[in-house]
Design a protein around this motif. Structure first.
Motif, PDB file in Angstrom:
ATOM      1  N   THR A 129     -32.045  13.670  -2.977  1.00 44.93           N
ATOM      2  CA  THR A 129     -31.960  15.117  -2.191  1.00 44.93           C
ATOM      3  C   THR A 129     -31.277  15.029  -0.877  1.00 44.93           C
TER       4      THR A 129
ATOM      5  N   HIS B  10     -37.806  18.052  -1.706  1.00 48.85           N
ATOM      6  CA  HIS B  10     -38.184  18.403  -3.676  1.00 48.85           C
ATOM      7  C   HIS B  10     -39.590  18.296  -3.806  1.00 48.85           C
TER       8      HIS B  10
ATOM      9  N   SER C 137     -40.013   9.643  -7.424  1.00 46.45           N
ATOM     10  CA  SER C 137     -40.338   7.934  -8.139  1.00 46.45           C
ATOM     11  C   SER C 137     -41.540   7.799  -8.027  1.00 46.45           C
TER      12      SER C 137
ATOM     13  N   THR D 135     -35.008   6.665  -2.615  1.00 41.93           N
ATOM     14  CA  THR D 135     -33.604   6.027  -4.173  1.00 41.93           C
ATOM     15  C   THR D 135     -32.677   5.218  -3.783  1.00 41.93           C
TER      16      THR D 135
HETATM   17  N1  ASP Z   1     -35.319   9.812  -5.447  1.00 37.75           N
HETATM   18  C1  ASP Z   1     -36.242  10.246  -4.044  1.00 37.75           C
HETATM   19  C2  ASP Z   1     -37.820  10.224  -4.818  1.00 37.75           C
HETATM   20  O1  ASP Z   1     -38.077   9.868  -5.462  1.00 37.75           O
HETATM   21  C3  ASP Z   1     -35.994  10.661  -3.101  1.00 37.75           C
HETATM   22  C4  ASP Z   1     -35.080  10.559  -2.456  1.00 37.75           C
HETATM   23  O2  ASP Z   1     -34.540   9.252  -1.883  1.00 37.75           O
HETATM   24  O3  ASP Z   1     -33.864  11.638  -2.495  1.00 37.75           O
HETATM   25  O4  ASP Z   1     -38.445  10.817  -4.280  1.00 37.75           O
END
Ligand code: ASP
Length: 327
Positions: free
Chosen positions: A39, A90, A160, A185
């Protein structure tokens, strides 16, 4: 007469806002996850493109991590509605109402919708030491080691987390893995690369580099169609091809302002967003990471809001089926 006067004063205020925005104060993108993650990556690349699109502007990123993105979202819901504090979030924006019993904001009431940004597939990945070398082996390994494995995520309501819930439910492995929350993440990826956690499901914007360099193992993608246009991921199966009928998860990002931001400022930001989404450098970066920039009506505020509303309704039964909630 009095009404006319009120209208004239309001119109002058809108005009003044349009003329003074952005002014000298920077616009902050609040990213509700840790720096260095997917993000954050979208936000930093978009900030650069928006800077080019809005003359005299300066966009900065602030990471407000925690509780699957809900702490950062709450901060923006309460921020001054002057266009200088925006939320870049998101799919968690639509997942949180189904997951949290007490959410400190109302997604559809407390924000102005500025438009969608992109759509991003996810990948199921594992630590390099996992013995499974393909998706079938991975499922067998999980079944044989039920209760001994763990899966990392970025907090309750994160993408995730959602992916992990859907995947565990689809393979009947709800009890097989312990979930380990991180503030994003990016730190979860460090733990995976270091072998401290076993698995994760994360956006291609965060995983492609790690897969390419062999620091993590990739097993499958979460879209219904194979990623045939992506050099690196084209040969990985979809979960649907692996027998998980209807498994379909694509992450999307959107931009939000606090409710009550003046319409003229919103119009300027939306025009800047639309121009940024056509910026050649931004498009190149997104493409390289497997993300697809939104070009349809959803870059319009009303269509963005309608889409998020539909996503809330779509995700609720999925979350109910997975049966995990937070207070
Ligand atoms: N990818 C992450 C999630 O699982 C969010 C992040 O760290 O940007 O929502």
């Amino acid at each position: 007469m009095k009404r006319l006067l009120v209208l004239a004063v309001a119109a002058t205020a809108i005009l003044a806002n349009a003329q003074t925005f952005p002014g000298t104060k920077p616009v902050t993108f609040v990213v509700p996850f840790a720096a260095g993650g997917p993000t954050d990556r979208v936000a930093r690349d978009l900030a650069e493109a928006m800077r080019k699109a809005i003359p005299g502007s300066n966009f900065v990123v602030e990471n407000v991590n925690g509780a699957g993105g809900t702490i950062g979202a709450a901060k923006v819901a309460r921020a001054a509605p002057d266009g200088h504090t925006l939320l870049l979030h998101h799919i968690g924006m639509a997942a949180a109402p189904g997951l949290y019993r007490k959410l400190p904001y109302k997604v559809l009431d407390d924000f102005e919708f500025l438009g969608m940004i992109n759509e991003v597939p996810m990948t199921i990945i594992g630590k390099p030491q996992l013995p499974a070398n393909n998706y079938r082996d991975l499922e067998n390994y999980i079944k044989a080691n039920s209760g001994k494995l763990n899966i990392a995520h970025a907090g309750l309501g994160s993408a995730s987390h959602l992916c992990g819930l859907m995947w565990q439910a689809a393979i009947n492995a709800k009890e097989a893995m312990t979930t380990i929350p991180f503030s994003g993440t990016a730190p979860a990826m460090n733990a995976l690369v270091g072998g401290q956690v076993d698995m994760m499901c994360d956006q291609t914007t965060n995983t492609t580099g790690q897969i390419e360099s062999g620091r993590v193992k990739a097993y499958a993608v979460t879209t219904t169609k194979p990623l045939s246009g992506n050099k690196l991921l084209k040969d990985y199966p979809t979960l649907q091809e692996m027998g998980l009928k209807g498994f379909d998860l694509t992450i999307w990002h959107g931009l939000y302002a606090p409710k009550g931001t003046p319409p003229a400022v919103l119009a300027q930001l939306n025009a800047g967003l639309k121009a940024a989404l056509k910026d050649a450098d931004f498009l190149k970066k997104e493409d390289a990471l497997g993300a697809v920039v939104v070009t349809d009506r959803r870059v319009e505020p009303a269509a963005h809001k309608a889409f998020v509303s539909a996503e809330i309704n779509k995700l609720k039964p999925v979350i109910d089926a997975a049966g995990k909630y937070a207070d």
